[in-house]
Design a protein around this motif. Structure first.
Motif, short mmCIF file in Angstrom:
data_model
loop_
_atom_site.label_atom_id
_atom_site.label_comp_id
_atom_site.label_asym_id
_atom_site.label_seq_id
_atom_site.Cartn_x
_atom_site.Cartn_y
_atom_site.Cartn_z
N MET A 1 30.01 -31.80 77.97
CA MET A 1 28.65 -31.01 78.31
C MET A 1 28.52 -31.48 79.46
O MET A 1 28.39 -32.78 79.70
N ARG A 2 28.53 -30.65 80.85
CA ARG A 2 27.60 -31.49 81.95
C ARG A 2 26.85 -30.73 82.50
O ARG A 2 26.81 -29.47 82.53
N LEU A 3 26.48 -31.51 83.32
CA LEU A 3 24.53 -30.50 83.67
C LEU A 3 24.84 -30.30 85.21
O LEU A 3 25.79 -31.94 85.87
N ILE A 4 24.84 -29.32 85.78
CA ILE A 4 24.90 -29.59 87.18
C ILE A 4 24.03 -28.83 88.10
O ILE A 4 23.15 -28.84 87.61
N LYS A 5 23.97 -29.70 89.26
CA LYS A 5 22.24 -29.50 90.01
C LYS A 5 22.68 -27.83 90.95
O LYS A 5 23.53 -27.29 90.82
N LEU A 6 21.28 -27.80 91.58
CA LEU A 6 21.70 -26.66 92.51
C LEU A 6 22.29 -26.15 93.35
O LEU A 6 23.33 -24.99 93.06
N VAL A 9 25.63 -25.19 91.27
CA VAL A 9 25.53 -23.98 91.02
C VAL A 9 26.05 -22.98 92.71
O VAL A 9 26.71 -22.21 92.18
N ILE A 10 25.05 -23.21 93.49
CA ILE A 10 25.19 -22.22 94.62
C ILE A 10 27.25 -22.71 95.16
O ILE A 10 27.54 -21.37 95.79
N GLU A 11 27.65 -23.52 95.14
CA GLU A 11 29.00 -23.67 95.44
C GLU A 11 29.46 -22.73 94.33
O GLU A 11 30.76 -22.45 95.41
N LYS A 12 29.68 -22.75 93.23
CA LYS A 12 30.72 -22.39 92.60
C LYS A 12 30.21 -20.85 92.28
O LYS A 12 31.59 -20.26 92.22
N THR A 13 29.12 -20.42 92.76
CA THR A 13 29.13 -18.87 92.24
C THR A 13 28.61 -18.25 93.93
O THR A 13 28.94 -16.72 93.82
N SER A 14 28.72 -18.79 94.43
CA SER A 14 28.49 -18.02 95.91
C SER A 14 26.92 -17.70 96.74
O SER A 14 27.12 -17.09 96.80
N LEU A 43 23.48 -26.31 82.57
CA LEU A 43 24.61 -26.54 82.28
C LEU A 43 26.31 -25.10 82.56
O LEU A 43 25.79 -24.47 82.98
N GLU A 44 26.78 -26.58 83.24
CA GLU A 44 28.50 -25.92 84.35
C GLU A 44 29.07 -24.88 83.13
O GLU A 44 29.18 -23.58 83.78
N SER A 45 29.04 -25.04 81.76
CA SER A 45 29.81 -24.56 80.75
C SER A 45 29.13 -22.84 80.94
O SER A 45 29.66 -21.47 80.75
#
Length: 65
Positions: A1-6, A9-14, A43-45
């Protein structure tokens, strides 16, 4: 389990920051997890699952037409 910051999230989702929060308010994007008084993460997942749902659903909208 990995937590990601905003930022990630912005980079992953565009998506932009305001769009992410708008989608959360509409219950169409994963909610953040509070880490403290001024810190949140996702949660990255859950973000990855949301992205996969968009990918899997892209052909379904066209098939209705």
């Amino acid at each position: 389990m990995r937590l990601i910051k905003l930022k990630e999230v912005i980079e992953k989702t565009s998506l932009g920051r305001s769009t992410i929060y708008e989608f959360m308010a509409k219950d169409i994007f994963p909610k953040q997890v509070s880490l403290g008084a001024k810190s949140v993460a996702w949660l990255e997942s859950e973000v990855d699952d949301w992205i996969m749902e968009r990918i899997e659903g892209r052909g379904k909208a066209q098939s209705i037409l």
